[in-house]
Design an enzyme around this catalytic site. Structure first.
Site, PDB file in Angstrom:
ATOM      1  N   GLY A 228      11.215  -5.209 -19.958  1.00  0.00           N
ATOM      2  CA  GLY A 228      11.254  -5.969 -21.206  1.00  0.00           C
ATOM      3  C   GLY A 228      10.404  -7.217 -21.135  1.00  0.00           C
ATOM      4  O   GLY A 228       9.577  -7.378 -20.221  1.00  0.00           O
ATOM      5  N   ASN A 229      10.579  -8.092 -22.096  1.00  0.00           N
ATOM      6  CA  ASN A 229       9.856  -9.370 -22.081  1.00  0.00           C
ATOM      7  C   ASN A 229      10.762 -10.458 -22.646  1.00  0.00           C
ATOM      8  O   ASN A 229      11.888 -10.190 -23.073  1.00  0.00           O
ATOM      9  CB  ASN A 229       8.534  -9.255 -22.846  1.00  0.00           C
ATOM     10  CG  ASN A 229       8.750  -8.907 -24.305  1.00  0.00           C
ATOM     11  OD1 ASN A 229       9.292  -9.692 -25.055  1.00  0.00           O
ATOM     12  ND2 ASN A 229       8.351  -7.705 -24.686  1.00  0.00           N
ATOM     13  N   ARG A 230      10.272 -11.670 -22.668  1.00  0.00           N
ATOM     14  CA  ARG A 230      11.135 -12.814 -22.959  1.00  0.00           C
ATOM     15  C   ARG A 230      11.178 -13.215 -24.434  1.00  0.00           C
ATOM     16  O   ARG A 230      11.730 -14.247 -24.775  1.00  0.00           O
ATOM     17  CB  ARG A 230      10.673 -14.013 -22.122  1.00  0.00           C
ATOM     18  CG  ARG A 230      10.774 -13.739 -20.631  1.00  0.00           C
ATOM     19  CD  ARG A 230      10.249 -14.892 -19.827  1.00  0.00           C
ATOM     20  NE  ARG A 230      11.010 -16.100 -20.067  1.00  0.00           N
ATOM     21  CZ  ARG A 230      10.639 -17.302 -19.666  1.00  0.00           C
ATOM     22  NH1 ARG A 230       9.498 -17.450 -19.017  1.00  0.00           N
ATOM     23  NH2 ARG A 230      11.379 -18.348 -19.908  1.00  0.00           N
TER      24      ARG A 230
END
Ligand code: CTP
Length: 413
Positions: A214-216
Site C-alpha cells: 500500500g501507500n501512505r
C-alpha cells in the site's frame, strides 16, 4: 486571498431546534478549538435539545436566544454586524424558511439579517421536509443571495427511516467554515450542472488474503476536493481507495481496494464526467501472482515478491480523450514529488504534466513526511495552457478551492 488572523475571528454558531443539535456541540468544540471567538445563538426549540449551560461552558461566552435580554447592548444588531462568519447547524426546515423570508422573530433570525459576512447553513431534517417544494424554494432563495447551504447527508434518520437529511459531519462543517473565513467567495455556486469524478486515497495490491502493498495516502485531499465541489453545486462521484474518513455530504461514494478496481470504476464513471480529478495514489506495480491462501512463515529465506506493472489510469483517460472515446473537458492529475539529484520538485512536475498529457497537474513536495494525513498542504497547480498557481501552505480545503477555480476557468460554457 483574505487571511483573517485567528485570534480576532468572531463566529456566530446558530443552532435551530432539531435532534442534530447535539452534534453541534462537537462542532462548537472544533470551532473554539481553532481559536475562534464563538458565540452560540440557539433558538428556543434548540434549547429543548441541548441546554444553555453546555453552550456557555464550551464557548466561554454568554448564550442569548431572545432580543430582550441585555437589550442595552443591542444584541440583535451587534452579533450579526461583528460576525466574520455565521454558521447555522443544524438548520431546520423552519429556520431555512424564516431566513429565506427575512423574518426576525428571534435573535438568530435577527443576526442573519444583520450579518454581512459569509453565512453557512448545514441543514438537517427528514427527507420529506428537505424535498418539499417549500424547502427547495427556500434553499434556492438563500443560495441566490449568496448563502452557502450544504446538502444534508444520506443515512439513518431519527426513527428507523433512512434517506437524505442527516446533518453533515461536524468535521466537514468546521473545515468548510474555516475555508469561508479564509476565502469568503470559496464556495460560490459555479459548478452547478457539472458532473465531477474524483479519485481519492491509496490503492492496496494484495499479496495474499491478509497482506497488501500500500501507500501512505489518507484520502484527505480528495475528500476535501469532493466537499468543496459539492458545496459549489457539482454532482460529485467520489471513488475512494481505502479511506477511513467520513463521506462528505451530498456525494456519491464508491469504495474500491486495488488499482484494478479503481481503474474499472473510474473508466465507467468518467464517461459521464465533465471533470476527472485523479487525486488517488495509484500503485504503479502489483504482485504478479497474489497467493490464494495466507503465506506461512518458514525457516527458509522468504521468496522474493515478483511485481508487474499496473496500467496508468490517468494516461489512459487522456489517451481515450485524444482518440475521441471520452469527451471529458478537464482531466487533472496529482503528483507527490520529492526532488532528487537530477531535478527539483517543480521540474519533475512539469515533465510529468507533459508526459501524462492532462490539463492540470497539482504538484506537492512530500519529503520529511509532509502532506500525508495532515489537514494542511502546499502545492503548485501546473497548467498545460495557463499560468502556474502557487498555493502556500494552508488547509487542504483552500487548495481544493484554488483547484476548482482553475478547473472552472477551463470548463466550456
Ligand atoms: N496515476 C494513475 N495510475 C497509475 C499511477 C498514477 O492514474 N498507475 C495517476 C495518479 O492518480 C496521479 C498521477 O497519475 O494523478 C501521477 O501519479 P504519480 O504516481 O506521481 O505518477 P507516476 O507516473 O507513477 O510517476 P512516478 O514515477 O513519479 O511515480
Amino acid at each position: 486571498m483574505l487571511v483573517v488572523p485567528v485570534e480576532t475571528t468572531r463566529v456566530v454558531l446558530g443552532v435551530s431546534g432539531g435532534i442534530a443539535a447535539y452534534k453541534a456541540v462537537d462542532l462548537l468544540r472544533r470551532l473554539s478549538g481553532s481559536g475562534y471567538d464563538v458565540t452560540v445563538v440557539p433558538t428556543e426549540a434548540a434549547l429543548r435539545f441541548v441546554g444553555e449551560p453546555t453552550w456557555a461552558a464550551l464557548s466561554h461566552n454568554p448564550v442569548l436566544t431572545d432580543v430582550w435580554t441585555g437589550a442595552e447592548q443591542v444584541p440583535h444588531v451587534r452579533l450579526g454586524r461583528q460576525a466574520d462568519l455565521v454558521v447555522v447547524a443544524p438548520a431546520t426546515a423552519d429556520l431555512l424558511a424564516r431566513a429565506a423570508h427575512g423574518l426576525a422573530d428571534d435573535l438568530l433570525t435577527n443576526t442573519l439579517l444583520t450579518a454581512r459576512g459569509p453565512v453557512l447553513f448545514a441543514p438537517a431534517m427528514h427527507t420529506e421536509m428537505w424535498t418539499h417544494p417549500a424547502t427547495v424554494a427556500n434553499v434556492a432563495t438563500l443560495r441566490s443571495r449568496g448563502a452557502v447551504v450544504l446538502e444534508p447527508a444520506y443515512g439513518r434518520l431519527t426513527g428507523d427511516d433512512f434517506g437524505q437529511g442527516r446533518l453533515p459531519e461536524p468535521t466537514e462543517i468546521a473545515r468548510l467554515a474555516e475555508l469561508l473565513l479564509r476565502r469568503p467567495d470559496a464556495l460560490r455556486r459555479d459548478l452547478v450542472g457539472r458532473r465531477v469524478l474524483i479519485t481519492a486515497g491509496g490503492t492496496r495490491e494484495p499479496l495474499d488474503p491478509v497482506r497488501f502493498l500500500g501507500n501512505r495516502s489518507s484520502g484527505r485531499q480528495g475528500f476535501d476536493l469532493a466537499a468543496v465541489a459539492a458545496a459549489r453545486g457539482a454532482e460529485v462521484h467520489l471513488v475512494a481507495a481505502n479511506v477511513e474518513l467520513p463521506c462528505p455530504a451530498g456525494i456519491e461514494l464508491i469504495r474500491v481496494g486495488s488499482a484494478e478496481e479503481l481503474r474499472a470504476t473510474t473508466h465507467a464513471a468518467a464517461k459521464y464526467a465533465d471533470v476527472v480529478v485523479m487525486a488517488a495514489a495509484v500503485a504503479d506495480f502489483r504482485p504478479a501472482a497474489p497467493a490464494e491462501v495466507k503465506i506461512k512463515k518458514t525457516d527458509a529465506a522468504p521468496a522474493p515478491i515478483e511485481l508487474i506493472g499496473n496500467p496508468d489510469v490517468l494516461a489512459e483517460l487522456v489517451r481515450a480523450r485524444s482518440v475521441g472515446r471520452l469527451s471529458t473537458p478537464v482531466i487533472v492529475g496529482f503528483a507527490a514529488e520529492t526532488g532528487d539529484r537530477h531535478a527539483d520538485v517543480l521540474t519533475h512536475g512539469r515533465a510529468k504534466l507533459a508526459r501524462k498529457g492532462c490539463d492540470l497537474l497539482v504538484v506537492n513536495a512530500v519529503s520529511d513526511g509532509r502532506v500525508f494525513g495532515l489537514p494542511d498542504n502546499a502545492a503548485v497547480i501546473l497548467s498545460a495552457t495557463g499560468p502556474e498557481i502557487d498555493v502556500p501552505l494552508g488547509p487542504k480545503t483552500v487548495l481544493a478551492a484554488a483547484l476548482w477555480d482553475a478547473i472552472a476557468a477551463l470548463l466550456p460554457e
